[in-house]
Scaffold this motif. Structure first.
Motif, PDB file in Angstrom:
ATOM      1  N   GLN A   1       0.822  -1.213   0.000  1.00  0.00           N
ATOM      2  CA  GLN A   1       0.000   0.000   0.000  1.00  0.00           C
ATOM      3  C   GLN A   1       0.858   1.265   0.000  1.00  0.00           C
ATOM      4  OE1 GLN A   1      -3.104  -0.220   2.954  1.00  0.00           O
ATOM      5  NE2 GLN A   1      -3.722  -2.256   2.293  1.00  0.00           N
ATOM      6  N   LEU A   2       1.969   1.217  -0.711  1.00  0.00           N
ATOM      7  CA  LEU A   2       2.857   2.377  -0.863  1.00  0.00           C
ATOM      8  C   LEU A   2       2.415   3.158  -2.104  1.00  0.00           C
ATOM      9  CD1 LEU A   2       6.244   0.589  -0.048  1.00  0.00           C
ATOM     10  CD2 LEU A   2       4.914   2.092   1.456  1.00  0.00           C
ATOM     11  N   TYR A   3       1.207   3.708  -2.007  1.00  0.00           N
ATOM     12  CA  TYR A   3       0.582   4.319  -3.179  1.00  0.00           C
ATOM     13  C   TYR A   3       1.338   5.529  -3.729  1.00  0.00           C
ATOM     14  CZ  TYR A   3      -3.209   1.215  -1.806  1.00  0.00           C
ATOM     15  OH  TYR A   3      -3.948   0.108  -1.458  1.00  0.00           O
ATOM     16  N   PRO A   4       1.780   6.485  -2.896  1.00  0.00           N
ATOM     17  CA  PRO A   4       2.542   7.601  -3.471  1.00  0.00           C
ATOM     18  C   PRO A   4       3.795   7.132  -4.210  1.00  0.00           C
ATOM     19  CG  PRO A   4       1.771   8.175  -1.288  1.00  0.00           C
ATOM     20  CD  PRO A   4       1.491   6.704  -1.475  1.00  0.00           C
ATOM     21  N   ASP A   5       4.477   6.114  -3.671  1.00  0.00           N
ATOM     22  CA  ASP A   5       5.651   5.583  -4.363  1.00  0.00           C
ATOM     23  C   ASP A   5       5.262   4.921  -5.673  1.00  0.00           C
ATOM     24  OD1 ASP A   5       7.898   6.127  -2.518  1.00  0.00           O
ATOM     25  OD2 ASP A   5       6.708   4.919  -1.149  1.00  0.00           O
ATOM     26  N   ALA A   6       4.141   4.220  -5.685  1.00  0.00           N
ATOM     27  CA  ALA A   6       3.662   3.586  -6.916  1.00  0.00           C
ATOM     28  C   ALA A   6       3.344   4.647  -7.968  1.00  0.00           C
ATOM     29  CB  ALA A   6       2.440   2.722  -6.620  1.00  0.00           C
ATOM     30  N   VAL A   7       2.763   5.757  -7.541  1.00  0.00           N
ATOM     31  CA  VAL A   7       2.454   6.854  -8.466  1.00  0.00           C
ATOM     32  C   VAL A   7       3.747   7.460  -9.008  1.00  0.00           C
ATOM     33  CG1 VAL A   7       1.527   9.211  -8.597  1.00  0.00           C
ATOM     34  CG2 VAL A   7       0.189   7.393  -7.501  1.00  0.00           C
ATOM     35  N   ARG A   8       4.703   7.751  -8.126  1.00  0.00           N
ATOM     36  CA  ARG A   8       5.981   8.323  -8.584  1.00  0.00           C
ATOM     37  C   ARG A   8       6.667   7.385  -9.584  1.00  0.00           C
ATOM     38  NH1 ARG A   8       6.657   8.977  -3.000  1.00  0.00           N
ATOM     39  NH2 ARG A   8       6.031  11.053  -2.342  1.00  0.00           N
ATOM     40  N   PHE A   9       6.642   6.096  -9.266  1.00  0.00           N
ATOM     41  CA  PHE A   9       7.292   5.110 -10.125  1.00  0.00           C
ATOM     42  C   PHE A   9       6.626   5.044 -11.495  1.00  0.00           C
ATOM     43  CE2 PHE A   9       7.402   0.726 -11.732  1.00  0.00           C
ATOM     44  CZ  PHE A   9       8.765   0.637 -11.994  1.00  0.00           C
ATOM     45  N   LEU A  10       5.310   4.918 -11.520  1.00  0.00           N
ATOM     46  CA  LEU A  10       4.617   4.794 -12.797  1.00  0.00           C
ATOM     47  C   LEU A  10       4.730   6.086 -13.610  1.00  0.00           C
ATOM     48  CD1 LEU A  10       3.089   2.823 -14.561  1.00  0.00           C
ATOM     49  CD2 LEU A  10       0.960   3.554 -13.434  1.00  0.00           C
ATOM     50  N   ALA A  11       4.691   7.228 -12.939  1.00  0.00           N
ATOM     51  CA  ALA A  11       4.846   8.509 -13.637  1.00  0.00           C
ATOM     52  C   ALA A  11       6.205   8.586 -14.328  1.00  0.00           C
ATOM     53  CB  ALA A  11       4.692   9.667 -12.652  1.00  0.00           C
ATOM     54  N   ARG A  12       7.230   8.026 -13.702  1.00  0.00           N
ATOM     55  CA  ARG A  12       8.584   8.047 -14.282  1.00  0.00           C
ATOM     56  C   ARG A  12       8.757   6.947 -15.322  1.00  0.00           C
ATOM     57  NH1 ARG A  12      12.341   9.571 -16.700  1.00  0.00           N
ATOM     58  NH2 ARG A  12      14.461   9.864 -15.927  1.00  0.00           N
ATOM     59  N   ALA A  13       8.068   5.831 -15.148  1.00  0.00           N
ATOM     60  CA  ALA A  13       8.227   4.694 -16.057  1.00  0.00           C
ATOM     61  C   ALA A  13       7.531   4.906 -17.398  1.00  0.00           C
ATOM     62  CB  ALA A  13       7.690   3.424 -15.392  1.00  0.00           C
TER      63      ALA A  13
END
Length: 196
Positions: A49-61
């Protein structure tokens, strides 16, 4: 939330390569120790449930145009009738750049973002469009190329603001919904997987 199977538009083979210039929570960094492929890393973040990290990652990927579209659809999905006209203009300018990524539209997105107070996701969706390509300097000045990760920071800002600005009790649910939209885009969809 069920795990995802693929991220077809993500060209980088290892999550650690994508993460080299984004800030992550220590728990998220720990997930990198397994040398995951991007989709595996994203699933590991979602399990925790590390949602902000998931968002940062997908935004960069994601490629920049697809990432900007993701910012746009998340922003559009949370806009209400009380949305200030400047914010609506910024979102429309960002969408226009996604539809037709010309220099004129990129500059239009910057101007529309500058007309806002930068307190909502639409401003950052427009800045993602502006920072995706070209120069950050005025048109007749020497070019100033944006850092490679700047557009993704704007995308992540837009998506996270869209998730947290209203209905705080629904923030985790909104993050999951937005991430499903982002993964749909990463697999060639329009970000609206429920509409077919």
């Amino acid at each position: 939330m069920a795990g995802f199977d693929s991220l077809k538009k993500v060209a980088v083979p290892k999550a650690a390569e994508i993460c080299r210039d984004i800030e992550l929570d220590p728990q998220a960094i720990k997930c990198l120790e397994s040398d995951h492929a991007p989709v595996e890393f994203l699933n590991a973040l979602l399990e925790r449930q590390l949602y902000p990290d998931a968002v940062r990652f997908l935004a960069r990927a994601l490629p920049k145009r697809e990432a900007t579209w993701w910012a746009c659809i998340c922003t559009r999905g949370m806009m209400g009738q009380g949305t200030p006209p400047a914010s609506l203009n910024a979102l429309e300018a960002a969408e226009q750049w996604v539809y037709k990524p010309t220099e004129a539209n990129r500059r239009l997105a910057d101007a529309a973002a500058q007309a806002t107070s930068f307190d909502g996701p639409a401003s950052w969706a427009a800045m993602a469009a502006f920072w995706s390509d070209g120069s950050m300097a005025p048109e007749n000045a020497s070019p100033v190329i944006p850092p490679e990760n700047l557009a993704s920071k704007a995308v992540a800002g837009a998506v996270m603001l869209a998730a947290v600005l209203s209905e705080p009790e629904k923030v985790p649910e909104k993050y999951r919904y937005f991430l499903e939209q982002g993964v749909d885009i990463a697999n060639g969809g329009n970000g609206r997987p429920w509409q077919g």
